[in-house]
Design a protein around this motif. Structure first.
Motif, short mmCIF file in Angstrom:
data_model
loop_
_atom_site.label_atom_id
_atom_site.label_comp_id
_atom_site.label_asym_id
_atom_site.label_seq_id
_atom_site.Cartn_x
_atom_site.Cartn_y
_atom_site.Cartn_z
N UNK A 79 0.48 -1.26 -0.22
CA UNK A 79 -0.02 -0.21 0.59
C UNK A 79 1.21 0.92 -0.12
N UNK A 80 0.86 2.22 -1.07
CA UNK A 80 1.20 3.77 -1.02
C UNK A 80 1.10 4.85 -0.54
N UNK A 81 0.83 5.73 0.25
CA UNK A 81 0.15 6.38 0.24
C UNK A 81 1.23 7.97 0.37
N UNK A 82 0.26 8.81 0.55
CA UNK A 82 1.22 10.28 0.00
C UNK A 82 1.15 10.89 1.75
N UNK A 83 0.48 10.11 2.53
CA UNK A 83 -0.18 10.79 4.10
C UNK A 83 1.03 9.70 4.91
N UNK A 84 1.92 10.55 5.72
CA UNK A 84 2.56 9.72 6.43
C UNK A 84 2.13 8.86 7.75
N UNK A 85 1.04 10.14 7.83
CA UNK A 85 0.45 9.93 9.39
C UNK A 85 -0.93 8.90 8.70
N UNK A 86 -0.99 8.44 7.97
CA UNK A 86 -2.11 7.11 7.37
C UNK A 86 -1.15 6.18 7.10
N UNK A 87 0.02 6.39 7.06
CA UNK A 87 1.59 5.35 6.58
C UNK A 87 1.33 4.53 7.98
N UNK A 88 1.72 5.28 8.83
CA UNK A 88 1.88 5.17 10.28
C UNK A 88 0.98 4.18 11.06
N UNK A 102 -3.37 -13.78 6.89
CA UNK A 102 -2.18 -14.39 5.97
C UNK A 102 -1.43 -14.40 5.28
N UNK A 103 -1.41 -12.77 5.49
CA UNK A 103 0.45 -12.04 4.74
C UNK A 103 0.20 -10.94 5.04
N UNK A 104 1.86 -10.41 5.40
CA UNK A 104 1.97 -8.62 6.26
C UNK A 104 1.59 -8.31 4.61
N UNK A 105 1.08 -7.29 4.83
CA UNK A 105 0.89 -5.78 4.07
C UNK A 105 2.71 -5.00 4.41
N UNK A 106 3.11 -4.50 3.08
CA UNK A 106 3.51 -3.71 3.30
C UNK A 106 3.56 -1.83 2.76
N UNK A 107 3.91 -1.05 3.70
CA UNK A 107 2.96 0.26 3.51
C UNK A 107 4.37 1.46 3.14
N UNK A 108 4.19 2.10 2.15
CA UNK A 108 5.65 2.99 1.52
C UNK A 108 4.53 4.03 1.54
N UNK A 109 5.30 5.76 1.86
CA UNK A 109 5.15 6.64 1.43
C UNK A 109 5.43 7.17 0.19
N UNK A 110 4.06 7.19 -0.55
CA UNK A 110 4.44 7.25 -2.10
C UNK A 110 3.23 8.27 -2.56
N UNK A 111 3.70 8.79 -3.43
CA UNK A 111 2.96 9.71 -5.00
C UNK A 111 2.36 9.14 -5.87
N UNK A 112 0.90 9.16 -5.98
CA UNK A 112 -0.25 8.87 -7.07
C UNK A 112 0.72 9.02 -8.38
#
Ligand SMILES: C[S@@+](CC[C@H](N)C(=O)[O-])C[C@H]1O[C@@H](n2cnc3c(N)ncnc32)[C@H](O)[C@@H]1O
Length: 269
Positions: A79-88, A102-112
């Protein structure tokens, strides 16, 4: 405002009001899927069809964690999102819910508008309620097209113009514009709701109506134009259920509704 200023204002807005609000993952998942159970139906289908999914604009990770319950081990979810608070917040929720996934997601800050993926590299892109809020929606759709492998598919929810939510939201924005002129303050009604919490019942819907910098919506023709670079494009108007009509929701799992708040677009490169 130029595009960079709009992107920064948008990031700041979602940092202040992460999607659906609520510090507790359980509460925001309950609010979302009670209000919009059709999302679960579509997520089930996406995760049944794809093992490697990238979500553009994952917010606090609510749909990501659902997807990671549906996907089998060996799958991946980023999952990527521009909002660092949302990613945290998404990372925190994933840690707390690890035993249920079942699996662990990976979350990163990023720009659409500049996706951190190579051309023709992704199997599947999912995005719920995001690309109508970016400074340049056409560019964001072009980015999704760029990163998908040929023959791969994206699943994207965008606001439908002639829908109850959008009509009300545009009316609230117009009322606020008048109040701003009369009071000499900007976003005067957003300031009022900041002091009260409607989060439990409405999530961040009111804050979005009064405060999000960009809120576009589309007609069917507009969607066709926006996705014209894709080979196959299907769209479903969905997502308007009377709030407490559980029987209607059960009988209509896809949320199909001619006056739905969203277009759910399935587009194959
Ligand atoms: C309405 S919320 C939806 C979040 C999530 N999809 C969900 O349904 O909970 C919109 C999200 O889009 C993100 N967003 C807005 N502009 C973005 C951009 N240019 N790049 C990445 N994410 C963006 C916001 O930070 C916010 O989390």
């Amino acid at each position: 405002m130029n595009s960079a200023d709009i992107s920064e204002a948008t990031r700041q807005f979602w940092n202040m009001w992460p999607c659906d609000g609520q510090s507790s993952y359980e509460r925001r998942a309950k609010l979302r899927y009670t209000k919009e159970p059709f999302i679960l139906h579509h997520l089930r289908q996406v995760t049944a069809a794809h093992n490697h999914i990238v979500e553009v604009g994952c917010g606090q990770g609510t749909d990501a964690l659902t997807a990671c319950q549906y996907l089998e081990s060996g799958a991946t979810y980023t999952g990527i999102d521009a909002s660092d608070q949302s990613i945290a917040s998404a990372r925190k929720a994933a840690e707390e819910r690890a035993a249920h996934l079942n699996i662990q997601p990976d979350f990163q800050e990023g720009d659409a508008l500049a996706l951190p993926f190579a051309d023709d590299s992704l199997d599947c892109v999912y995005s719920m309620g995001v690309l109508h809020h970016v400074s340049d929606t056409e560019r964001a759709v072009a980015e999704v097209h760029r990163v998908l492998k040929p023959g791969s598919t994206c699943y994207i929810f965008l606001y439908r113009t002639a829908s109850p939510k959008l009509i009300v939201a545009y009316m609230l924005r117009a009322i606020q514009a008048v109040c701003d002129v009369l009071s000499g303050r900007q976003r005067s009604l957003l300031r009022v709701i900041e002091k009260r919490s409607f989060e439990g019942a409405l999530g961040t819907m009111l804050a979005e109506a009064f405060g999000v910098p960009v809120m576009r919506s589309y007609s069917g023709r507009g969607i066709k134009r926006l996705f014209s670079r894709f080979g196959q494009v299907d769209m479903l108007a969905c997502g308007f259920n009377w709030p407490f009509d559980a029987a209607y929701k059960r009988a209509n799992p896809s949320g199909r509704n001619a006056i739905g708040n969203f277009y759910y677009i399935k587009a194959t490169k």
